[in-house]
Write a protein that holds these residues in place. Structure first.
Motif, PDB file in Angstrom:
ATOM      1  N   GLU A   1       2.008 -65.340  -2.179  1.00  0.00           N
ATOM      2  CA  GLU A   1       2.754 -66.460  -1.726  1.00  0.00           C
ATOM      3  C   GLU A   1       2.992 -66.329  -0.276  1.00  0.00           C
ATOM      4  O   GLU A   1       3.344 -65.040   0.211  1.00  0.00           O
ATOM      5  CB  GLU A   1       4.291 -66.213  -2.595  1.00  0.00           C
ATOM      6  CG  GLU A   1       5.138 -67.349  -2.250  1.00  0.00           C
ATOM      7  CD  GLU A   1       6.077 -67.733  -3.451  1.00  0.00           C
ATOM      8  OE1 GLU A   1       5.620 -68.437  -4.317  1.00  0.00           O
ATOM      9  OE2 GLU A   1       7.128 -67.092  -3.401  1.00  0.00           O
TER      10      GLU A   1
ATOM     11  N   LYS B   1       5.881 -66.462   1.987  1.00  0.00           N
ATOM     12  CA  LYS B   1       7.374 -66.590   1.874  1.00  0.00           C
ATOM     13  C   LYS B   1       7.916 -65.820   3.135  1.00  0.00           C
ATOM     14  O   LYS B   1       7.707 -64.447   3.000  1.00  0.00           O
ATOM     15  CB  LYS B   1       7.597 -65.751   0.596  1.00  0.00           C
ATOM     16  CG  LYS B   1       9.024 -65.632   0.133  1.00  0.00           C
ATOM     17  CD  LYS B   1       8.881 -65.072  -1.339  1.00  0.00           C
ATOM     18  CE  LYS B   1      10.372 -65.422  -1.922  1.00  0.00           C
ATOM     19  NZ  LYS B   1      10.296 -64.780  -3.452  1.00  0.00           N
TER      20      LYS B   1
ATOM     21  N   LYS C   1       4.690 -74.973  -3.540  1.00  0.00           N
ATOM     22  CA  LYS C   1       5.826 -74.494  -3.984  1.00  0.00           C
ATOM     23  C   LYS C   1       7.151 -75.015  -3.336  1.00  0.00           C
ATOM     24  O   LYS C   1       7.679 -74.802  -2.083  1.00  0.00           O
ATOM     25  CB  LYS C   1       5.796 -72.978  -3.972  1.00  0.00           C
ATOM     26  CG  LYS C   1       7.001 -72.013  -4.674  1.00  0.00           C
ATOM     27  CD  LYS C   1       6.537 -72.046  -6.199  1.00  0.00           C
ATOM     28  CE  LYS C   1       6.784 -70.562  -6.806  1.00  0.00           C
ATOM     29  NZ  LYS C   1       7.120 -69.520  -6.126  1.00  0.00           N
TER      30      LYS C   1
ATOM     31  N   PHE D   1      11.178 -77.393  -4.526  1.00  0.00           N
ATOM     32  CA  PHE D   1      12.112 -77.708  -5.579  1.00  0.00           C
ATOM     33  C   PHE D   1      11.960 -79.412  -5.557  1.00  0.00           C
ATOM     34  O   PHE D   1      12.845 -80.031  -5.202  1.00  0.00           O
ATOM     35  CB  PHE D   1      13.661 -77.470  -5.174  1.00  0.00           C
ATOM     36  CG  PHE D   1      13.696 -76.030  -5.088  1.00  0.00           C
ATOM     37  CD1 PHE D   1      14.181 -75.280  -6.062  1.00  0.00           C
ATOM     38  CD2 PHE D   1      13.134 -75.159  -4.041  1.00  0.00           C
ATOM     39  CE1 PHE D   1      14.308 -74.019  -5.959  1.00  0.00           C
ATOM     40  CE2 PHE D   1      13.422 -73.688  -3.905  1.00  0.00           C
ATOM     41  CZ  PHE D   1      13.978 -73.233  -4.931  1.00  0.00           C
TER      42      PHE D   1
ATOM     43  N   GLU E   1       7.365 -74.406 -14.335  1.00  0.00           N
ATOM     44  CA  GLU E   1       8.091 -73.333 -14.434  1.00  0.00           C
ATOM     45  C   GLU E   1       9.341 -73.382 -15.580  1.00  0.00           C
ATOM     46  O   GLU E   1       9.952 -74.230 -15.442  1.00  0.00           O
ATOM     47  CB  GLU E   1       8.681 -73.044 -13.100  1.00  0.00           C
ATOM     48  CG  GLU E   1       9.516 -71.568 -13.068  1.00  0.00           C
ATOM     49  CD  GLU E   1      10.198 -71.398 -11.590  1.00  0.00           C
ATOM     50  OE1 GLU E   1       9.136 -70.988 -10.802  1.00  0.00           O
ATOM     51  OE2 GLU E   1      11.131 -71.375 -11.283  1.00  0.00           O
TER      52      GLU E   1
ATOM     53  N   ASN F   1       9.627 -67.300 -14.881  1.00  0.00           N
ATOM     54  CA  ASN F   1      10.214 -66.865 -13.891  1.00  0.00           C
ATOM     55  C   ASN F   1      10.972 -65.521 -14.045  1.00  0.00           C
ATOM     56  O   ASN F   1      11.901 -65.738 -15.098  1.00  0.00           O
ATOM     57  CB  ASN F   1      11.062 -67.845 -13.026  1.00  0.00           C
ATOM     58  CG  ASN F   1      11.421 -67.173 -11.696  1.00  0.00           C
ATOM     59  OD1 ASN F   1      10.939 -66.050 -11.218  1.00  0.00           O
ATOM     60  ND2 ASN F   1      11.780 -68.217 -10.745  1.00  0.00           N
TER      61      ASN F   1
ATOM     62  N   ARG G   1      12.799 -64.000 -12.443  1.00  0.00           N
ATOM     63  CA  ARG G   1      14.004 -64.266 -11.682  1.00  0.00           C
ATOM     64  C   ARG G   1      15.116 -65.456 -12.314  1.00  0.00           C
ATOM     65  O   ARG G   1      14.483 -66.445 -12.369  1.00  0.00           O
ATOM     66  CB  ARG G   1      13.871 -64.330 -10.234  1.00  0.00           C
ATOM     67  CG  ARG G   1      15.100 -64.181  -9.362  1.00  0.00           C
ATOM     68  CD  ARG G   1      14.983 -64.404  -7.828  1.00  0.00           C
ATOM     69  NE  ARG G   1      14.273 -63.298  -7.359  1.00  0.00           N
ATOM     70  CZ  ARG G   1      12.943 -63.264  -6.809  1.00  0.00           C
ATOM     71  NH1 ARG G   1      12.213 -64.384  -6.796  1.00  0.00           N
ATOM     72  NH2 ARG G   1      12.545 -62.111  -6.186  1.00  0.00           N
TER      73      ARG G   1
ATOM     74  N   GLU H   1       6.019 -64.778 -13.106  1.00  0.00           N
ATOM     75  CA  GLU H   1       6.299 -65.071 -11.686  1.00  0.00           C
ATOM     76  C   GLU H   1       7.627 -64.061 -11.198  1.00  0.00           C
ATOM     77  O   GLU H   1       8.406 -63.741 -12.193  1.00  0.00           O
ATOM     78  CB  GLU H   1       7.081 -66.575 -11.351  1.00  0.00           C
ATOM     79  CG  GLU H   1       6.212 -67.685 -11.882  1.00  0.00           C
ATOM     80  CD  GLU H   1       6.698 -68.955 -11.753  1.00  0.00           C
ATOM     81  OE1 GLU H   1       7.487 -69.158 -10.838  1.00  0.00           O
ATOM     82  OE2 GLU H   1       7.064 -69.679 -12.736  1.00  0.00           O
ATOM     83  N   SER H   2       7.707 -63.467 -10.175  1.00  0.00           N
ATOM     84  CA  SER H   2       8.401 -63.000  -9.326  1.00  0.00           C
ATOM     85  C   SER H   2       8.974 -61.510  -9.787  1.00  0.00           C
ATOM     86  O   SER H   2       8.504 -61.223 -10.920  1.00  0.00           O
ATOM     87  CB  SER H   2      10.078 -63.697  -9.496  1.00  0.00           C
ATOM     88  OG  SER H   2      10.060 -64.913  -9.196  1.00  0.00           O
ATOM     89  N   GLY H   3       9.473 -60.553  -9.039  1.00  0.00           N
ATOM     90  CA  GLY H   3      10.075 -59.423  -9.110  1.00  0.00           C
ATOM     91  C   GLY H   3       8.748 -58.146  -9.101  1.00  0.00           C
ATOM     92  O   GLY H   3       8.980 -57.040  -9.328  1.00  0.00           O
TER      93      GLY H   3
ATOM     94  N   GLY I   1       5.436 -62.650  -4.417  1.00  0.00           N
ATOM     95  CA  GLY I   1       5.777 -63.214  -3.316  1.00  0.00           C
ATOM     96  C   GLY I   1       6.029 -62.031  -2.058  1.00  0.00           C
ATOM     97  O   GLY I   1       5.307 -61.467  -1.264  1.00  0.00           O
ATOM     98  N   GLU I   2       7.352 -61.686  -2.154  1.00  0.00           N
ATOM     99  CA  GLU I   2       8.092 -60.586  -1.136  1.00  0.00           C
ATOM    100  C   GLU I   2       7.004 -59.434  -1.031  1.00  0.00           C
ATOM    101  O   GLU I   2       6.584 -59.147   0.176  1.00  0.00           O
ATOM    102  CB  GLU I   2       9.135 -60.149  -1.786  1.00  0.00           C
ATOM    103  CG  GLU I   2       9.979 -59.227  -0.948  1.00  0.00           C
ATOM    104  CD  GLU I   2      11.241 -58.543  -1.584  1.00  0.00           C
ATOM    105  OE1 GLU I   2      11.657 -58.902  -2.618  1.00  0.00           O
ATOM    106  OE2 GLU I   2      11.569 -57.636  -0.915  1.00  0.00           O
TER     107      GLU I   2
END
Ligand SMILES: O=P(O)(O)OC[C@@H](O)[C@@H](O)c1c[nH]c2ccccc12
Length: 491
Positions: A47, A49, A110, A112, A159, A183, A185, A211-213, A234-235
């Motif tokens: 991602e 981000k 990505k 909303f 999602e 997700n 998260r 997804e995520s974390g 992402g991060e």
């Protein structure tokens, strides 16, 4: 009341669109690139981000084109571009830059997204897949947007996070083919729980994305070991781009296996307890040495049985005994049989080798490394494993966080006693338990009994409790009466 970020994001987007139009003031391009398939085989999504509401600054100065080139080089098949501006500092212009810099990667928009027209915008800017967050869209709008996405030749990426999201997913899948992401998260409070995706995976179909974390290559491997076709990072990738390749390889080199299956079953147990009896922890009865105790424990609803493979323990068992007990339990309870865990305290001891032999043979479902490290060669083992940490002080509770950095979703905490490695009846102090339960899902051993289980559940909300000595008549033999009393108390 906690600040509802999700709502804030949506309100700001609506206001922006009302003011700037559906392209947020950018000139609407005509699409130049061909469409790319999205997660048709196992792969990663890295991602672009810059920031997030939970972490603030992640990689504020990130250059989307440069990042996309690095991601493509790292071997990813897909890139996610966050186009939300207020909290993630992204924009639609980022898609154009990524598309040019990584012509072979599929691009996920990505955001909303709220309106069907936004799907057409995503197409025009060059996206190949569109994130649709089930939680923020009505059944009708979600269906409309997914249908439009597919009609344009893109992939709808839906999602989910809740049972209601899942219901929506199933409903649209009747007419539209889509990729489903779960997700880890919670967008409402940002808590990460890697067992949430494990709860959902069996209902998401073949093209499921975790997804995520994800922080490390081992975390990425965990997603694959659970059986996910894709992972969204992402991060960890944006912040440390030279490490992106390791994350991609971590995922691609792993495969669905018995380790993933063990954690999936834990996640499913938790889910079924949550629906049947909220607040009731998963129960592990440890120190099983004979079939009578094992069968009664299973009948009373124990979720896991522990078999101790440690020379020093008065509850130690051996290959033949454990094999016989487990066979009887599996014969009587079939697929509802408790999971069977071997407890090991010392590497390369004959006892540890016996336990590993049983795990490799598919007889034990998992190994608990009690007070010793997990051997590195287990990274591709076909059974579950986790660590039990004996805590001396509350300072050590802080260190526990490290144990979750290695693609293993839980660690058990036990009280430290100088006399023995476990089963001492000693309990961790309340302050430490409080700290732990506020930070992680608590797996707790030491000093738990029928007399204190209700207070423990009320104060510390453990996800799993592990008991041994409090249920015994004498070391190695459980008391039917004490087991019954405990099971009554825990319900
Ligand atoms: O940075 P992480 O923890 O690797 O997470 C990436 C991605 O999954 C996350 O950004 C995300 C998942 N779903 C979202 C919905 C909207 C915005 C962002 C997201």
């Amino acid at each position: 009341m906690a600040r509802d970020i999700l709502n804030e994001i949506i309100e700001k987007r609506k206001a922006d669109i009302a003011r700037l139009g559906i392209c947020f003031g950018f000139e609407r391009p005509t699409r130049k690139r061909p469409l790319h398939p999205f997660i048709e085989k196992a792969g990663t999504i890295l991602e672009v981000k810059r920031s997030s509401p939970s972490k603030g600054n992640i990689a504020m100065g990130l250059d989307p084109a440069e990042t996309a080139r690095i991601y493509a080089q790292a071997g990813t098949g897909a890139i996610s571009v966050l186009t939300e501006s207020h909290y993630f500092n992204g924009s639609l212009a980022d898609i154009l830059k990524v598309a040019e810099a990584a012509p072979d990667c599929a691009i996920l928009r990505k955001d909303f997204l709220l309106y069907p027209e936004e799907v057409d915008v995503a197409y025009d800017f060059g996206a190949d897949a569109v994130l649709l967050i089930a939680r923020i869209l009505s059944d009708e709008t979600l269906l409309q947007m997914a249908t439009r996405t597919a009609a344009l030749g893109m992939t709808p990426f839906v999602e989910v996070r809740t049972e209601d999201d899942l219901r929506k997913l199933k409903k649209i899948r009747a007419t539209v083919d889509c990729v489903a992401g779960v997700n880890s998260r919670d967008l409402k409070n940002f808590h990460i729980d890697s067992l949430i995706p494990a709860e959902f995976i069996d209902e998401l179909g073949e093209r499921a994305v975790f997804e995520s974390g994800i922080q490390t290559a081992k975390d990425a491997a965990f997603a694959r070991r659970l059986g996910f076709a894709g992972v969204l990072i992402g991060e960890a990738a944006a912040k440390n781009q030279p490490a992106a390749q390791k994350l991609v390889e971590g995922f691609l080199h792993a495969k669905p296996d018995g380790f993933g299956k063990f954690w999936k079953r834990i996640a499913q147990m938790r889910k079924s307890l949550r629906t049947r009896n909220p607040g009731q922890p998963i129960v592990k009865i440890c120190g099983i040495t004979n079939a009578d105790d094992a069968l009664l424990a299973a009948e009373l609803g124990a979720n896991l049985l522990g078999f101790v493979f440690s020379a020093q323990s008065p509850r130690k068992t051996n290959t033949a005994e454990a094999q016989d007990v487990i066979a009887q339990v599996k014969k009587q309870f079939g697929k509802d049989a408790p999971l069977c865990v071997g407890v090991v305290t010392e590497h390369e001891s004959p006892e540890a080798n016996e336990a590993l032999g049983l795990a490799n043979g598919g007889i034990l479902d998992a190994i608990q490394f009690h007070g010793c490290e997990i051997p590195a060669e287990l990274e591709s083992a076909d059974f579950g494993y986790y660590k039990a940490v004996r805590l001396k002080s509350s300072d050590e509770a802080q260190e526990l966080a490290n144990h979750f950095q290695h693609g293993i979703p839980r660690a058990l905490v036990d009280a430290y006693s100088p006399e023995a490695l476990g089963g001492t009846g000693k309990r961790i102090d309340g302050e430490t338990l409080q700290t732990l339960s506020s930070q992680t899902a608590l797996w707790m051993a030491g000093g738990i009994s029928a007399d204190n289980i209700q207070e423990i559940v009320k104060s510390f909300h453990p996800e799993l409790v592990d008991l041994s000595s409090a249920l015994e008549s004498f070391p190695g033999k459980k008391s039917a009466e004490k087991m019954r009393a405990f099971c009554r108390a825990v319900r």
